[in-house]
Write a protein that holds these residues in place. Sequence first.
Motif, PDB file in Angstrom:
ATOM      1  N   LEU A 276     -41.974  28.092  14.799  1.00 19.26           N
ATOM      2  CA  LEU A 276     -41.363  28.636  16.011  1.00 19.26           C
ATOM      3  C   LEU A 276     -40.808  27.488  16.825  1.00 19.26           C
ATOM      4  CD1 LEU A 276     -40.943  30.846  18.255  1.00 19.26           C
ATOM      5  CD2 LEU A 276     -43.209  30.204  19.086  1.00 19.26           C
ATOM      6  N   LEU A 277     -39.532  27.583  17.185  1.00 16.00           N
ATOM      7  CA  LEU A 277     -38.917  26.616  18.090  1.00 16.00           C
ATOM      8  C   LEU A 277     -38.368  27.371  19.289  1.00 16.00           C
ATOM      9  CD1 LEU A 277     -36.211  25.073  19.232  1.00 16.00           C
ATOM     10  CD2 LEU A 277     -38.171  23.663  18.621  1.00 16.00           C
ATOM     11  N   ALA A 278     -38.846  27.023  20.484  1.00 15.67           N
ATOM     12  CA  ALA A 278     -38.361  27.635  21.719  1.00 15.67           C
ATOM     13  C   ALA A 278     -37.764  26.557  22.604  1.00 15.67           C
ATOM     14  CB  ALA A 278     -39.494  28.344  22.444  1.00 15.67           C
ATOM     15  N   GLN A 279     -36.556  26.807  23.103  1.00 10.65           N
ATOM     16  CA  GLN A 279     -35.917  25.849  24.010  1.00 10.65           C
ATOM     17  C   GLN A 279     -35.317  26.590  25.202  1.00 10.65           C
ATOM     18  OE1 GLN A 279     -33.204  24.199  21.074  1.00 10.65           O
ATOM     19  NE2 GLN A 279     -31.454  25.345  21.870  1.00 10.65           N
ATOM     20  N   MET A 280     -35.441  25.978  26.367  1.00  8.99           N
ATOM     21  CA  MET A 280     -34.869  26.513  27.611  1.00  8.99           C
ATOM     22  C   MET A 280     -35.294  27.969  27.827  1.00  8.99           C
ATOM     23  SD  MET A 280     -33.425  23.791  28.651  1.00  8.99           S
ATOM     24  CE  MET A 280     -32.462  24.249  30.081  1.00  8.99           C
ATOM     25  N   CYS A 281     -36.564  28.248  27.596  1.00 12.93           N
ATOM     26  CA  CYS A 281     -37.122  29.582  27.805  1.00 12.93           C
ATOM     27  C   CYS A 281     -38.134  29.541  28.947  1.00 12.93           C
ATOM     28  CB  CYS A 281     -37.807  30.094  26.542  1.00 12.93           C
ATOM     29  SG  CYS A 281     -36.700  30.411  25.152  1.00 12.93           S
ATOM     30  N   GLU A 282     -38.321  30.675  29.592  1.00 13.03           N
ATOM     31  CA  GLU A 282     -39.289  30.789  30.673  1.00 13.03           C
ATOM     32  C   GLU A 282     -40.324  31.857  30.322  1.00 13.03           C
ATOM     33  OE1 GLU A 282     -39.500  31.624  35.530  1.00 13.03           O
ATOM     34  OE2 GLU A 282     -37.561  31.531  34.485  1.00 13.03           O
ATOM     35  N   ASN A 283     -41.582  31.449  30.294  1.00  8.40           N
ATOM     36  CA  ASN A 283     -42.720  32.333  30.040  1.00  8.40           C
ATOM     37  C   ASN A 283     -42.731  32.861  28.600  1.00  8.40           C
ATOM     38  OD1 ASN A 283     -43.475  32.089  32.762  1.00  8.40           O
ATOM     39  ND2 ASN A 283     -42.250  33.870  33.334  1.00  8.40           N
ATOM     40  N   ILE A 284     -43.624  32.292  27.802  1.00  2.00           N
ATOM     41  CA  ILE A 284     -43.793  32.708  26.413  1.00  2.00           C
ATOM     42  C   ILE A 284     -45.280  32.915  26.154  1.00  2.00           C
ATOM     43  CG2 ILE A 284     -43.497  32.074  23.984  1.00  2.00           C
ATOM     44  CD1 ILE A 284     -41.171  30.278  24.848  1.00  2.00           C
ATOM     45  N   THR A 285     -45.623  34.057  25.596  1.00  2.00           N
ATOM     46  CA  THR A 285     -47.005  34.330  25.203  1.00  2.00           C
ATOM     47  C   THR A 285     -47.077  34.516  23.695  1.00  2.00           C
ATOM     48  OG1 THR A 285     -47.716  35.323  27.283  1.00  2.00           O
ATOM     49  CG2 THR A 285     -48.885  36.005  25.317  1.00  2.00           C
ATOM     50  N   LEU A 286     -47.966  33.758  23.063  1.00  2.00           N
ATOM     51  CA  LEU A 286     -48.274  33.918  21.651  1.00  2.00           C
ATOM     52  C   LEU A 286     -49.708  34.411  21.548  1.00  2.00           C
ATOM     53  CD1 LEU A 286     -46.918  30.548  20.144  1.00  2.00           C
ATOM     54  CD2 LEU A 286     -45.639  32.626  20.676  1.00  2.00           C
ATOM     55  N   ASN A 287     -49.901  35.569  20.962  1.00  2.00           N
ATOM     56  CA  ASN A 287     -51.242  36.108  20.741  1.00  2.00           C
ATOM     57  C   ASN A 287     -51.373  36.484  19.265  1.00  2.00           C
ATOM     58  OD1 ASN A 287     -53.819  37.069  21.107  1.00  2.00           O
ATOM     59  ND2 ASN A 287     -53.188  38.990  22.041  1.00  2.00           N
ATOM     60  N   ASP A 307     -43.452  21.255  12.454  1.00  2.00           N
ATOM     61  CA  ASP A 307     -44.453  21.788  13.376  1.00  2.00           C
ATOM     62  C   ASP A 307     -44.622  23.296  13.219  1.00  2.00           C
ATOM     63  OD1 ASP A 307     -44.295  19.216  14.294  1.00  2.00           O
ATOM     64  OD2 ASP A 307     -43.611  19.727  16.300  1.00  2.00           O
ATOM     65  N   ALA A 308     -45.830  23.759  13.522  1.00  2.00           N
ATOM     66  CA  ALA A 308     -46.054  25.206  13.564  1.00  2.00           C
ATOM     67  C   ALA A 308     -45.320  25.817  14.759  1.00  2.00           C
ATOM     68  CB  ALA A 308     -47.545  25.508  13.647  1.00  2.00           C
ATOM     69  N   THR A 309     -45.528  25.265  15.953  1.00  6.04           N
ATOM     70  CA  THR A 309     -44.842  25.733  17.160  1.00  6.04           C
ATOM     71  C   THR A 309     -44.351  24.536  17.948  1.00  6.04           C
ATOM     72  OG1 THR A 309     -46.817  25.801  18.572  1.00  6.04           O
ATOM     73  CG2 THR A 309     -46.327  27.773  17.261  1.00  6.04           C
ATOM     74  N   HIS A 310     -43.205  24.702  18.595  1.00  2.00           N
ATOM     75  CA  HIS A 310     -42.584  23.586  19.304  1.00  2.00           C
ATOM     76  C   HIS A 310     -41.820  24.149  20.500  1.00  2.00           C
ATOM     77  CE1 HIS A 310     -41.255  19.253  18.721  1.00  2.00           C
ATOM     78  NE2 HIS A 310     -40.492  19.638  19.722  1.00  2.00           N
ATOM     79  N   PHE A 311     -42.062  23.574  21.684  1.00  7.29           N
ATOM     80  CA  PHE A 311     -41.463  24.073  22.910  1.00  7.29           C
ATOM     81  C   PHE A 311     -40.732  22.919  23.591  1.00  7.29           C
ATOM     82  CE2 PHE A 311     -45.204  26.458  21.813  1.00  7.29           C
ATOM     83  CZ  PHE A 311     -44.805  27.778  21.940  1.00  7.29           C
ATOM     84  N   SER A 312     -39.424  23.047  23.691  1.00  8.65           N
ATOM     85  CA  SER A 312     -38.576  21.971  24.198  1.00  8.65           C
ATOM     86  C   SER A 312     -37.837  22.453  25.447  1.00  8.65           C
ATOM     87  CB  SER A 312     -37.575  21.545  23.122  1.00  8.65           C
ATOM     88  OG  SER A 312     -36.673  20.586  23.620  1.00  8.65           O
ATOM     89  N   GLY A 313     -38.069  21.790  26.582  1.00 13.05           N
ATOM     90  CA  GLY A 313     -37.348  22.112  27.805  1.00 13.05           C
ATOM     91  C   GLY A 313     -37.595  23.528  28.289  1.00 13.05           C
ATOM     92  N   CYS A 314     -38.833  23.982  28.245  1.00  4.47           N
ATOM     93  CA  CYS A 314     -39.179  25.324  28.728  1.00  4.47           C
ATOM     94  C   CYS A 314     -39.814  25.216  30.111  1.00  4.47           C
ATOM     95  CB  CYS A 314     -40.120  26.014  27.755  1.00  4.47           C
ATOM     96  SG  CYS A 314     -39.373  26.376  26.133  1.00  4.47           S
ATOM     97  N   LYS A 315     -40.038  26.374  30.756  1.00  5.60           N
ATOM     98  CA  LYS A 315     -40.710  26.392  32.047  1.00  5.60           C
ATOM     99  C   LYS A 315     -41.521  27.678  32.170  1.00  5.60           C
ATOM    100  CE  LYS A 315     -36.838  28.262  34.830  1.00  5.60           C
ATOM    101  NZ  LYS A 315     -35.969  28.005  36.000  1.00  5.60           N
ATOM    102  N   GLY A 316     -42.191  27.847  33.324  1.00  6.86           N
ATOM    103  CA  GLY A 316     -43.086  28.983  33.479  1.00  6.86           C
ATOM    104  C   GLY A 316     -44.407  28.684  32.795  1.00  6.86           C
ATOM    105  N   LEU A 317     -44.953  29.648  32.075  1.00 10.69           N
ATOM    106  CA  LEU A 317     -46.233  29.496  31.386  1.00 10.69           C
ATOM    107  C   LEU A 317     -46.055  29.687  29.891  1.00 10.69           C
ATOM    108  CD1 LEU A 317     -49.354  29.272  31.326  1.00 10.69           C
ATOM    109  CD2 LEU A 317     -49.436  31.751  31.655  1.00 10.69           C
ATOM    110  N   ILE A 318     -46.563  28.726  29.116  1.00  9.87           N
ATOM    111  CA  ILE A 318     -46.707  28.880  27.673  1.00  9.87           C
ATOM    112  C   ILE A 318     -48.177  29.165  27.406  1.00  9.87           C
ATOM    113  CG2 ILE A 318     -46.573  27.746  25.432  1.00  9.87           C
ATOM    114  CD1 ILE A 318     -44.252  26.067  26.590  1.00  9.87           C
TER     115      ILE A 318
END
Length: 595
Positions: A276-287, A307-318
């Motif tokens: 999973l690659l997330a960029q420029m996202c706000e608020n992501i929940t993985l359950n 990587d299994a998960t990678h968050f680049s330039g995000c905001k809010g809550l991961i």
Amino acid sequence: MKRLIIISLLALLQFPLSICGKTITIRMERYGMSAADSTQNAAVAFQQAMSRIRKLANGNDRIIVSMPKGRYHFYPQGAAEREYYVSNHDQPNPKHVGICMEGMKNVTLDGNGSDFIFHGQMMPLSLVKSSQCVLKNFSIDFDNPHIAQAKVVSNDTVSGTIIYEMAPWVEYKVEDGTLYTFGDGWKYQPNMCIAFEPGTRHIVFNTSDTPVKSSGITELPGRQIEAEGWKNPKLIPGTVMVLRTWNRPAPGMFLSDDLNTRLENVKMHYAEGMGLLAQMCENITLNHFCVCLRGEKDPRYFSTQADATHFSGCKGLILSENGLYENMMDDAINVHGTYLKLVEKIDDHTVKARYMHNQSYGFRWGEVGDSVQFIASRTMEIVGNPNTIKSIHAADKPINKGVKEFWITFSRPLESIVAPETSIGIENLTWTPKVVFRNNIVRNNRARGALFSTPRHIVAENNFFDHTSGTAILLCGDCNGWYETGACHDITIRGNHFKNGLTNMFQFTNAIISIYPEIPDLKNQKKYFHSGIVIENNVFETFDNPLLYAKSVDGLIFRNNILKINHEYPAFHWNKQRFLLERVINSKIEEPTEK
């Protein structure tokens, strides 16, 4: 505890249910998707379905896209083609996207336990410029992974001759004495391998990245390969070798410019990049998001290429919880931003700034009103005062897509030290997230466990880091190579179980917990990079000495931890100290209780 409860409540509030509108269920049987396992190209049906859904998903209605449980095949032919620039990946374009979700609002994709099988080179799923979306109850895999697998048959370390047997699903050929693996639209010459123990699936002790000699070989009967130039005594008969390249063209799931995204009960069995690659996202929940094998009987020993998960330039809550991350070729989670390098100062308000790493460019970096700060790359110290973006636009492209350079104008004048000759990195402080990483299992992977580089509140708790091979938790920051921001100022690492990390050496792996910002000129650093770090109530089960390495920290607590010494491997690490600190002040280090 009170703070964590507040964070958990905020996580719930970030994903409100629609109080207006109706629920519309779109059953994919209408688009020819049947529960039977067939070889029909599901990418075509998804193209048609998403076109209709995009028109519906613009208001308050809740859209549920429901799949009959089955096994669905996706091929590049007929799939959506998109020009995506993906952080920390290679940038081949266009990309063939099996499930392309763009401009969605209040949409749930429910696979109902389905397997999505991809062919050739594809980006399995993208969710772009969407809000309030849920992805759940499906798995992603490839019919013919780009990573190959083999088993050692014999190994003569005197002559350097090794014989290994290719796994039955691997497509390969030998041309002019060179081994190639291949599939639909791709052909690779493996150049690296990771060696696994056949019973435990642990990476073989003290092997790390093992070079592969794939030329000058001979093909033998029974899918066996004889190769010369191998003199590694650790590759004993029965060892499973994962043969790979460094290519990472696309992640399994790509999230970009999204708001309030949830992933529930999703399994990623393979991707030729990150899971999973997330960029420029706000608020992501993985359950219950997992990057994992298909159970104990899975003949494969690998999951994702990176990587299994990678968050680049995000905001809010991961928020990442209840996950299983195993046998991937890199870290379980990496959270960071991207430094731009100041390459030209036009006047006291305006600069030209550049993406520096060849795998991180082309996507939006910031917007008007964002808060930034400036970093001297050699000492990793903040210089000048924080500022605000007044305008930002591409300097080398007509639009931001594919951009490597930006013109950025700031609201307030820049100090004289903020100049190219000082070697300055620019950090976007607005796009930095809070992180909660809890109740996860990380095991049998290459490199490291969890990487955090964000100034906001971080909690890593109740995780099991089992044979992570390298460092279990890394707090990094680098404005010289990877250009990944930034400093951690409020992090709690508690209630975790660390078992036999550091069985191999990789980058930044100085201890089980490694606080390792990349600082070329540490001796001239006056300030400190990381701060506010608490490590408490953890269990360290290890065969070696180094528990904690820290560099350039103001405020470090290590307390109420338990140490269990075993003899499952010989101590080998160059770092012989339990605690190794460089330029650390205001620290309180308590010896762990030995049991």
